[in-house]
Design a protein around this motif. Structure first.
Motif, PDB file in Angstrom:
ATOM      1  N   ARG A 247      23.416   1.598  15.635  1.00 60.27           N
ATOM      2  CA  ARG A 247      22.608   0.393  15.745  1.00 60.27           C
ATOM      3  C   ARG A 247      21.175   0.689  16.201  1.00 60.27           C
ATOM      4  NH1 ARG A 247      25.765  -3.429  13.131  1.00 60.27           N
ATOM      5  NH2 ARG A 247      27.924  -3.290  13.885  1.00 60.27           N
ATOM      6  N   GLU A 248      20.354  -0.346  16.067  1.00 59.07           N
ATOM      7  CA  GLU A 248      18.965  -0.281  16.542  1.00 59.07           C
ATOM      8  C   GLU A 248      18.923   0.170  18.002  1.00 59.07           C
ATOM      9  OE1 GLU A 248      15.179  -3.276  17.352  1.00 59.07           O
ATOM     10  OE2 GLU A 248      16.953  -4.017  16.287  1.00 59.07           O
ATOM     11  N   GLY A 249      18.000   1.072  18.289  1.00 61.63           N
ATOM     12  CA  GLY A 249      17.820   1.560  19.655  1.00 61.63           C
ATOM     13  C   GLY A 249      18.493   2.879  19.930  1.00 61.63           C
ATOM     14  N   ALA A 250      19.435   3.289  19.084  1.00 63.64           N
ATOM     15  CA  ALA A 250      20.106   4.569  19.298  1.00 63.64           C
ATOM     16  C   ALA A 250      19.100   5.713  19.220  1.00 63.64           C
ATOM     17  CB  ALA A 250      21.209   4.771  18.261  1.00 63.64           C
ATOM     18  N   LEU A 251      19.189   6.637  20.176  1.00 61.50           N
ATOM     19  CA  LEU A 251      18.281   7.783  20.194  1.00 61.50           C
ATOM     20  C   LEU A 251      18.786   8.860  19.245  1.00 61.50           C
ATOM     21  CD1 LEU A 251      17.572   8.001  24.032  1.00 61.50           C
ATOM     22  CD2 LEU A 251      16.160   6.962  22.244  1.00 61.50           C
ATOM     23  N   LEU A 252      17.847   9.590  18.635  1.00 60.87           N
ATOM     24  CA  LEU A 252      18.163  10.640  17.669  1.00 60.87           C
ATOM     25  C   LEU A 252      17.845  12.000  18.266  1.00 60.87           C
ATOM     26  CD1 LEU A 252      16.640   8.890  14.530  1.00 60.87           C
ATOM     27  CD2 LEU A 252      19.070   9.083  15.106  1.00 60.87           C
ATOM     28  N   PHE A 253      18.736  12.947  18.025  1.00 65.11           N
ATOM     29  CA  PHE A 253      18.619  14.294  18.581  1.00 65.11           C
ATOM     30  C   PHE A 253      18.748  15.337  17.489  1.00 65.11           C
ATOM     31  CE2 PHE A 253      20.084  11.509  21.885  1.00 65.11           C
ATOM     32  CZ  PHE A 253      19.458  11.940  23.045  1.00 65.11           C
ATOM     33  N   ALA A 254      18.114  16.472  17.705  1.00 67.18           N
ATOM     34  CA  ALA A 254      18.212  17.572  16.748  1.00 67.18           C
ATOM     35  C   ALA A 254      19.532  18.308  16.874  1.00 67.18           C
ATOM     36  CB  ALA A 254      17.053  18.542  16.948  1.00 67.18           C
TER      37      ALA A 254
ATOM     38  N   GLU B  80      22.965   9.146  19.509  1.00 68.67           N
ATOM     39  CA  GLU B  80      23.769   8.914  20.702  1.00 68.67           C
ATOM     40  C   GLU B  80      24.297   7.487  20.690  1.00 68.67           C
ATOM     41  OE1 GLU B  80      23.066  11.115  24.473  1.00 68.67           O
ATOM     42  OE2 GLU B  80      22.300   9.148  25.079  1.00 68.67           O
ATOM     43  N   VAL B  81      25.609   7.354  20.635  1.00 68.08           N
ATOM     44  CA  VAL B  81      26.277   6.055  20.584  1.00 68.08           C
ATOM     45  C   VAL B  81      27.339   6.028  21.670  1.00 68.08           C
ATOM     46  CG1 VAL B  81      27.640   4.446  19.191  1.00 68.08           C
ATOM     47  CG2 VAL B  81      25.864   5.848  18.103  1.00 68.08           C
ATOM     48  N   ARG B  82      27.174   5.142  22.646  1.00 65.11           N
ATOM     49  CA  ARG B  82      28.112   5.011  23.769  1.00 65.11           C
ATOM     50  C   ARG B  82      28.426   6.359  24.416  1.00 65.11           C
ATOM     51  NH1 ARG B  82      29.845   1.309  20.004  1.00 65.11           N
ATOM     52  NH2 ARG B  82      31.391   2.736  19.140  1.00 65.11           N
ATOM     53  N   GLY B  83      27.377   7.136  24.653  1.00 59.42           N
ATOM     54  CA  GLY B  83      27.536   8.397  25.366  1.00 59.42           C
ATOM     55  C   GLY B  83      27.979   9.563  24.513  1.00 59.42           C
ATOM     56  N   GLN B  84      28.241   9.315  23.230  1.00 58.79           N
ATOM     57  CA  GLN B  84      28.644  10.392  22.333  1.00 58.79           C
ATOM     58  C   GLN B  84      27.567  10.614  21.276  1.00 58.79           C
ATOM     59  OE1 GLN B  84      32.538   8.968  20.929  1.00 58.79           O
ATOM     60  NE2 GLN B  84      33.460  10.675  22.051  1.00 58.79           N
ATOM     61  N   ARG B  85      27.466  11.843  20.804  1.00 64.44           N
ATOM     62  CA  ARG B  85      26.514  12.139  19.739  1.00 64.44           C
ATOM     63  C   ARG B  85      27.247  12.220  18.402  1.00 64.44           C
ATOM     64  NH1 ARG B  85      21.809  16.102  22.292  1.00 64.44           N
ATOM     65  NH2 ARG B  85      21.448  14.791  24.119  1.00 64.44           N
ATOM     66  N   LEU B  86      26.860  11.312  17.516  1.00 67.15           N
ATOM     67  CA  LEU B  86      27.505  11.230  16.213  1.00 67.15           C
ATOM     68  C   LEU B  86      26.598  11.840  15.155  1.00 67.15           C
ATOM     69  CD1 LEU B  86      28.835   7.545  16.365  1.00 67.15           C
ATOM     70  CD2 LEU B  86      29.950   9.660  17.139  1.00 67.15           C
ATOM     71  N   PRO B  87      27.143  12.621  14.228  1.00 65.68           N
ATOM     72  CA  PRO B  87      26.314  13.286  13.205  1.00 65.68           C
ATOM     73  C   PRO B  87      25.826  12.306  12.141  1.00 65.68           C
ATOM     74  CG  PRO B  87      28.636  13.778  12.836  1.00 65.68           C
ATOM     75  CD  PRO B  87      28.566  13.019  14.123  1.00 65.68           C
ATOM     76  N   LEU B  88      24.619  12.533  11.682  1.00 65.23           N
ATOM     77  CA  LEU B  88      24.074  11.775  10.557  1.00 65.23           C
ATOM     78  C   LEU B  88      23.077  12.648   9.814  1.00 65.23           C
ATOM     79  CD1 LEU B  88      21.311  11.063  12.152  1.00 65.23           C
ATOM     80  CD2 LEU B  88      22.392   8.898  12.631  1.00 65.23           C
ATOM     81  N   THR B  89      22.665  12.161   8.646  1.00 62.22           N
ATOM     82  CA  THR B  89      21.804  12.935   7.748  1.00 62.22           C
ATOM     83  C   THR B  89      20.644  12.069   7.276  1.00 62.22           C
ATOM     84  OG1 THR B  89      23.748  14.167   6.972  1.00 62.22           O
ATOM     85  CG2 THR B  89      21.774  14.287   5.616  1.00 62.22           C
TER      86      THR B  89
END
Length: 382
Positions: free
Chosen positions: A310-317, A360-369
């Motif tokens: 969702r909107e606001g989720a932070l993105l990480f490398a 980062e979604v609810r404390g977990q990092r989920l993969p995306l492309t």
């Protein structure tokens, strides 16, 4: 949930009673009481628009006529070019163009549609910005133009592969219109402004109609079994699949058109050489972004698995550690794809297609492309 006093303060569109009678679930949106969905639900409404036709109330949007005091529409176009980076002079009568109001820092004050009606320009602006947009126009263009806020008109959108057939029963000229054609037409005998455009990625039309006739026209369209009423929920999922920006989320006053991946909307005549290049607010920064690139960019994102990001989720490398490098600005489930989709901003150096990231979604990092947009191929009638 809004207190009763707050609910009573909400504005209502001319179709409010119709929404209630159709079982619309009403919610506050941009100061209006609007239907987020009807009994069929967001999923069915979304797929109805992709496969048949959906009817949307967008009367909360602002409609403004820009009338040249000289009587020459070219003078209104030249005046408007002082506020937007688009080539307004090149819009032929009967056509319209997507544009943005920019500020002194190159950020986007609002995005809008501009149509040439032959003797004046017709603008459609966002609901939350319309008062500020009108004030902006009056502050800068009153010497050249009469700014006429068309508050006595409603606006409805008919979208989907069967939209043309449905509208043609009430307006024979609909079949001859191409994408971004716009102008006055009679619809069911009513004096309307019709454009072949929309906010779903599907073929369709937007129809400006006198407020007092809006319910009659909406009912005439809904009498067609191929047409269903569609609420704000499906409108948002449809525009997200189409990769279209939502003002205040994907674009704002701190975002330039280049950062927003909207370079296609700025014509060459306004950005490279010639007497009409530049001359709009923030031109120095925006043109520098064209020449040298911007440090960040709006991108499409395809999360793995089924969980929406969702909107606001932070993105990480990376999957662990490190600081965030970007953020999601719109995200949800794409019913047409049966999978989640999102868009957001990343450093340009990390924005290449197929780049692997984590949200980062609810404390977990989920993969995306990083993925190409639109997520669903548009079906505009060119």
């Amino acid at each position: 949930m809004l207190a009763r006093d707050d609910q009573d303060s909400l504005k209502r569109t001319p179709l409010h009673s119709l929404h209630v009678s159709l079982g619309g679930k009403m919610v506050p949106f941009a100061g209006y009481d609007m239907p987020v969905q009807y009994p069929a639900g967001v999923l069915k409404e979304h797929l109805q628009t992709r496969t048949s036709a959906g009817l949307f109330d967008v009367s909360h949007m602002g409609q403004i006529a820009l009338r040249p005091k000289s009587g020459k529409v070219e003078d209104a176009a030249r005046a408007l070019e002082k506020l937007v980076p688009q080539d307004i002079l090149a819009i032929a009568p009967g056509r319209q163009r997507y544009a943005q109001f920019t500020n002194a820092d190159g950020g986007i004050l609002d995005d809008l549609m501009v149509a040439n009606f032959g003797d004046h320009l017709f603008l459609v602006v966002n609901a939350a910005c319309k008062a500020d947009d009108e004030a902006h126009l009056r502050a800068h263009l009153s010497d050249d133009c009469i700014i006429d806020s068309l508050e006595d008109r409603a606006l409805i959108a008919l979208q989907g592969p069967k939209a043309e057939a449905a509208l043609a029963k009430l307006c024979a000229e609909a079949t001859s219109m191409k994408f971004m054609d716009a102008g006055p037409h009679k619809v069911a005998g009513l004096a309307c402004f019709v454009s072949r455009s929309g906010y779903t990625g599907e073929d369709g039309f937007e129809v400006s109609v006198p407020a007092g006739d809006a319910e009659r026209l909406a009912k005439a369209l809904l009498d067609n079994p191929d047409v269903m009423p569609i609420g704000l929920g499906a409108r948002d999922s449809l525009r997200l699949e189409a990769g279209l920006c939502l003002y205040g989320h994907d674009i704002d006053t701190a975002t330039t058109p280049v950062e927003a991946a909207l370079e296609w909307s700025v014509q060459k005549s306004r950005r490279t050489g010639g007497a009409r290049a530049g001359g709009f607010p923030g031109a120095e920064k925006i043109l520098a972004h064209f020449d040298q690139g911007a440090s960040r960019r709006r991108v499409g994102l395809r999360p793995e698995g089924r969980a929406p990001v969702r909107e606001g989720a932070l993105l990480f490398a990376g999957e662990a550690g490190s600081k965030p490098i970007g953020q999601v600005t719109s995200g949800g489930f794409g019913p047409s794809l049966n999978a989640p989709v999102a868009m957001g901003y990343l450093p340009t150096s990390s924005s290449a297609l197929d780049t692997k990231l984590f949200a980062e979604v609810r404390g977990q990092r989920l993969p995306l492309t990083v993925a190409a947009m639109p997520f669903v191929k548009n079906t505009y009638k060119r």
